[in-house]
Design a protein around this motif. Structure first.
Motif, mmCIF file in Angstrom:
data_model
loop_
_atom_site.group_PDB
_atom_site.id
_atom_site.type_symbol
_atom_site.label_atom_id
_atom_site.label_comp_id
_atom_site.label_asym_id
_atom_site.label_seq_id
_atom_site.Cartn_x
_atom_site.Cartn_y
_atom_site.Cartn_z
ATOM 1 N N VAL A 1 0.989 -1.189 -0.037
ATOM 2 C CA VAL A 1 0.092 -0.038 0.034
ATOM 3 C C VAL A 1 0.891 1.242 -0.017
ATOM 4 O O VAL A 1 1.541 1.467 0.994
ATOM 5 N N ARG A 2 1.159 2.082 -1.058
ATOM 6 C CA ARG A 2 1.741 2.992 -1.292
ATOM 7 C C ARG A 2 1.296 4.297 -1.544
ATOM 8 O O ARG A 2 1.831 5.339 -1.942
ATOM 9 N N LYS A 3 -0.160 4.198 -1.512
ATOM 10 C CA LYS A 3 -0.788 5.707 -2.246
ATOM 11 C C LYS A 3 -2.079 6.021 -1.289
ATOM 12 O O LYS A 3 -2.760 4.822 -1.208
ATOM 13 N N ASP A 4 -2.325 7.045 -0.806
ATOM 14 C CA ASP A 4 -3.412 7.373 -0.003
ATOM 15 C C ASP A 4 -4.320 7.934 -1.165
ATOM 16 O O ASP A 4 -4.009 8.134 -2.538
ATOM 17 N N ALA B 1 -1.113 -27.738 11.948
ATOM 18 C CA ALA B 1 -0.223 -26.686 11.982
ATOM 19 C C ALA B 1 -0.292 -25.989 13.344
ATOM 20 O O ALA B 1 -1.431 -25.793 13.774
ATOM 21 N N ALA B 2 0.887 -25.573 13.846
ATOM 22 C CA ALA B 2 0.909 -24.813 14.990
ATOM 23 C C ALA B 2 0.624 -23.434 15.124
ATOM 24 O O ALA B 2 -0.129 -22.726 16.041
ATOM 25 N N VAL B 3 1.166 -22.624 14.190
ATOM 26 C CA VAL B 3 0.913 -21.251 13.964
ATOM 27 C C VAL B 3 1.408 -20.939 12.550
ATOM 28 O O VAL B 3 1.726 -21.513 11.695
ATOM 29 N N ILE B 4 0.369 -19.918 12.077
ATOM 30 C CA ILE B 4 0.359 -19.187 10.552
ATOM 31 C C ILE B 4 1.259 -17.891 10.800
ATOM 32 O O ILE B 4 0.595 -16.968 11.371
ATOM 33 N N LEU B 5 2.087 -17.642 9.610
ATOM 34 C CA LEU B 5 2.729 -16.432 9.712
ATOM 35 C C LEU B 5 2.128 -15.591 8.299
ATOM 36 O O LEU B 5 2.345 -16.591 7.329
ATOM 37 N N LYS B 6 2.044 -14.504 8.326
ATOM 38 C CA LYS B 6 1.385 -13.924 7.325
ATOM 39 C C LYS B 6 2.261 -12.453 6.972
ATOM 40 O O LYS B 6 2.603 -11.911 8.005
ATOM 41 N N PRO B 7 2.305 -11.887 5.890
ATOM 42 C CA PRO B 7 2.961 -10.664 5.678
ATOM 43 C C PRO B 7 1.947 -9.622 5.587
ATOM 44 O O PRO B 7 0.564 -9.739 5.339
ATOM 45 N N SER B 8 2.527 -8.327 6.118
ATOM 46 C CA SER B 8 1.570 -7.197 5.989
ATOM 47 C C SER B 8 1.772 -6.670 4.546
ATOM 48 O O SER B 8 2.695 -6.689 4.250
ATOM 49 N N ARG B 9 0.689 -5.570 4.329
ATOM 50 C CA ARG B 9 0.888 -4.982 2.951
ATOM 51 C C ARG B 9 1.611 -3.578 3.098
ATOM 52 O O ARG B 9 1.567 -2.844 2.234
ATOM 53 N N GLY B 10 1.882 -3.300 4.607
ATOM 54 C CA GLY B 10 2.531 -2.060 4.630
ATOM 55 C C GLY B 10 3.972 -2.045 4.630
ATOM 56 O O GLY B 10 4.566 -3.063 4.529
ATOM 57 N N GLU B 11 4.479 -0.744 4.410
ATOM 58 C CA GLU B 11 6.123 -0.760 4.345
ATOM 59 C C GLU B 11 6.654 -0.085 5.692
ATOM 60 O O GLU B 11 5.759 0.597 6.310
ATOM 61 N N HIS B 12 7.853 -0.075 5.597
ATOM 62 C CA HIS B 12 8.455 0.542 6.980
ATOM 63 C C HIS B 12 7.925 0.331 8.302
ATOM 64 O O HIS B 12 8.096 1.081 9.054
ATOM 65 N N GLY B 13 7.661 -0.927 8.524
ATOM 66 C CA GLY B 13 7.374 -1.543 9.956
ATOM 67 C C GLY B 13 6.022 -1.143 10.035
ATOM 68 O O GLY B 13 5.382 -1.577 10.994
ATOM 69 N N THR B 14 5.292 -0.737 8.957
ATOM 70 C CA THR B 14 3.887 -0.579 9.258
ATOM 71 C C THR B 14 3.011 -1.850 9.286
ATOM 72 O O THR B 14 3.012 -2.606 7.941
ATOM 73 N N VAL B 15 2.215 -2.440 10.032
ATOM 74 C CA VAL B 15 1.618 -3.766 9.889
ATOM 75 C C VAL B 15 0.094 -3.603 9.903
ATOM 76 O O VAL B 15 -0.387 -3.051 10.889
ATOM 77 N N GLY C 1 -11.256 -25.057 16.283
ATOM 78 C CA GLY C 1 -10.348 -25.637 15.355
ATOM 79 C C GLY C 1 -9.504 -24.636 14.660
ATOM 80 O O GLY C 1 -8.606 -25.018 13.654
ATOM 81 N N ALA C 2 -9.536 -23.282 14.975
ATOM 82 C CA ALA C 2 -8.983 -22.337 14.426
ATOM 83 C C ALA C 2 -7.577 -22.226 14.465
ATOM 84 O O ALA C 2 -7.095 -22.815 15.947
ATOM 85 N N ILE C 3 -6.391 -21.885 13.567
ATOM 86 C CA ILE C 3 -5.081 -21.868 13.980
ATOM 87 C C ILE C 3 -4.534 -20.492 14.632
ATOM 88 O O ILE C 3 -5.137 -19.544 13.802
ATOM 89 N N PRO C 4 -3.783 -20.537 15.418
ATOM 90 C CA PRO C 4 -3.230 -19.065 15.655
ATOM 91 C C PRO C 4 -2.567 -18.542 14.579
ATOM 92 O O PRO C 4 -1.773 -19.198 13.795
ATOM 93 N N THR C 5 -2.706 -17.138 14.395
ATOM 94 C CA THR C 5 -2.211 -16.379 13.119
ATOM 95 C C THR C 5 -1.443 -15.206 13.682
ATOM 96 O O THR C 5 -2.022 -14.607 14.701
ATOM 97 N N VAL C 6 -0.434 -14.790 12.949
ATOM 98 C CA VAL C 6 0.372 -13.697 13.318
ATOM 99 C C VAL C 6 0.748 -13.016 12.064
ATOM 100 O O VAL C 6 1.088 -13.695 11.028
ATOM 101 N N THR C 7 0.495 -11.562 11.864
ATOM 102 C CA THR C 7 1.019 -11.010 10.759
ATOM 103 C C THR C 7 2.291 -10.181 11.026
ATOM 104 O O THR C 7 2.184 -9.544 11.865
ATOM 105 N N LEU C 8 3.281 -10.681 10.305
ATOM 106 C CA LEU C 8 4.564 -9.939 10.312
ATOM 107 C C LEU C 8 4.803 -8.463 9.349
ATOM 108 O O LEU C 8 3.736 -8.330 8.478
ATOM 109 N N SER C 9 5.611 -7.764 9.964
ATOM 110 C CA SER C 9 5.826 -6.791 9.011
ATOM 111 C C SER C 9 6.388 -7.276 7.745
ATOM 112 O O SER C 9 7.229 -8.309 7.444
ATOM 113 N N ALA C 10 6.036 -6.665 6.393
ATOM 114 C CA ALA C 10 6.465 -7.207 5.240
ATOM 115 C C ALA C 10 7.921 -7.554 5.086
ATOM 116 O O ALA C 10 8.662 -8.231 4.561
#
Length: 479
Positions: free
Chosen positions: A152-155, A201-215, A225-234
């Motif tokens: 996401v690079r444009k407002d 699976a124990a946990v799912i990691l996903k990337p954010s759409r943000g830049e510069h540490g914006t998550v 039955g849901a799996i724990p999920t974590v969104t990481l900085s891209a």
């Protein structure tokens, strides 16, 4: 020049009961600028309470505070109205670290309503690419997305700018469009997600759409039955992905601990209060915005500033002893972030039959921050003369212009969907879509509380004028 002349002529030719009372406007502006109470309210929502996820204890605390504050202003019937939502949730602990080939704490956040991991999970991440899953994912740390490149690079553009291209703010003018695809079967990504869920699976990691540490972080309750999920900085997600591509041994440590709440019987709450009208008191003008937020920042621009704005608008009207003909009601919604759920529940319960006929107009505030520059008119040419005339005095206080196009994706759509007029203002979008909207960067540093004074004055002024006209605001065309 021609547009301004048209607005001025409309201003001069309005019926006496519709002519804006500039003496009242002067009182509104003076109260907003000289006696503002916006700062302590905004600080309570953001600094003291913090993020206000729907049905969480923090949201309930914020709702109770809002009710008490509205009552203290002297408004009538300040109350909480329950509606059924589901489980509340809080994040109690999160560890997400790279421990081999070197140590690095990773920037990431558990998705809302993620379940807990079974303690600390340590292991090499498994990067799933395509629809063919590795043979054994049980207990694994799984990465589910390719390297993130679509940032996401444009407002969105500013519709009040003189060179704005109509309908170019694609996100903002989505008019509440809902996702389609019913009956088309699961997408490849949905099939992979279901397979991973079934794999243990124990946990799912996903990337954010943000830049510069914006998550950018949202989430939903996946139930049993849901799996724990974590969104990481891209940047950190991509770093790990590139290391796997280069066959560099990587080991991560992940621990997610969360808590679910059923103590409110699945209820969340909307906050409401009124300034009673006089000869048309059975008819209602309504202002509002959502109080809930996501859980990573403090929900400053989305939407503590909006909730503060409408509370301050009501305080202003009460403080100047405004005597509206129609009743002016304020609402602070919950469940907006999950699909306008709180406002939809209220509309379904209250805007039927006679109550719908007596309802005049709803003014919402969300999407963006800062001053109110004007209003999206929802393709309703019939309201332009009124709205342009009412905006005219505000032009000496930061307003610019109204535009005919519609805006969607927030609570006024709950009203327009049932055939009553609902509007949302044009505000400042600099660093909103790119930086703060649903992110860890939605903090108090992104809001100038002084600008809430202008927005509150604009909201109070439009509510007051709507409450004073002989006729109700024209209704939108039937869908």
């Amino acid at each position: 020049m021609r547009r301004n002349l048209t607005s001025f002529l409309a201003f001069l030719t309005l019926a006496p009961a519709q002519t804006p009372d500039l003496a009242v406007f002067a009182k509104i502006r003076a109260e907003a600028t000289e006696h503002s109470q916006a700062a302590p309210v905004f600080d309570m929502f953001t600094i003291n309470i913090g993020p206000r996820l729907t049905a969480s204890p923090a949201h309930k605390r914020a709702a109770e505070y809002a009710r008490e504050r509205l009552a203290a202003y002297g408004l009538s019937n300040a109350r909480l109205e329950p509606w059924h939502f589901g489980r509340g949730w809080t994040l109690e602990k999160l560890t997400v670290e790279m421990i081999e080939p070197r140590y690095l704490p990773l920037i990431g956040y558990a998705d809302a309503w993620s379940p807990s991991t079974s303690g600390e999970i340590v292991g090499a991440p498994v990067w799933v690419q395509g629809e063919v899953l590795p043979p054994n994912l049980k207990g694994a740390i799984v990465m589910t997305d390719p390297v993130m490149t679509n940032f996401v690079r444009k407002d969105r553009p500013q519709p009040s700018d003189p060179d704005y291209v109509p309908m170019s703010a694609a996100y903002a003018t989505s008019v509440g469009a809902r996702a389609g695809g019913r009956g088309r079967g699961a997408s490849p990504a949905q099939r992979v997600a279901q397979s991973i869920r079934e794999s243990g699976a124990a946990v799912i990691l996903k990337p954010s759409r943000g830049e510069h540490g914006t998550v950018f972080v949202t989430g939903r309750d996946g139930g049993a039955g849901a799996i724990p999920t974590v969104t990481l900085s891209a940047e950190h997600y991509n770093m790990i992905a590139h290391m796997i591509e280069q066959k560099v041994p990587v080991k991560l440590r992940v621990n997610v601990q969360t808590k679910f709440y059923d103590s409110e019987n699945g209820n969340s709450y909307n906050v409401l209060a009124e300034l009673p009208g006089s000869d048309l008191r059975d008819e209602v003008v309504m202002i509002g915005g959502h109080l809930d937020s996501w859980h990573t920042g403090v929900g400053a621009t989305d939407n503590a500033d909006g909730a503060t704005t409408v509370m301050e608008a009501m305080r202003i009207l009460k403080a100047i002893s405004a005597r509206p003909r129609r009743t002016i009601r304020v609402a602070l919604w919950s469940g907006e972030e999950q699909g306008l759920l709180g406002s939809r529940a209220w509309v379904a319960q209250h805007l039927t039959g006679a109550e719908k006929e007596k309802f005049d107009v709803y003014f919402n505030i969300d999407n963006g921050s800062g001053p109110i520059y004007g209003w999206y008119l929802q393709n309703m040419e019939a309201v332009r003369p009124l709205f342009d005339a009412w905006l005219e005095p505000m032009k000496g206080f930061g307003a610019r212009r109204n535009i005919i196009e519609p805006v969607g994706s927030t609570d006024h759509i709950s009203f327009t969907d049932v055939g009553v007029p609902g509007f949302n203002p044009i505000q400042d979008y600099v660093n909103y879509d790119v930086r703060t909207h649903h992110t860890n960067e939605d903090t108090v540093d992104r809001v100038d509380v002084k600008e809430i004074r202008q927005a509150a004055a604009a909201m109070a002024w439009f509510a007051y004028n709507s409450a004073m006209t002989d006729a109700k605001i024209p209704r939108p065309a039937a869908k």
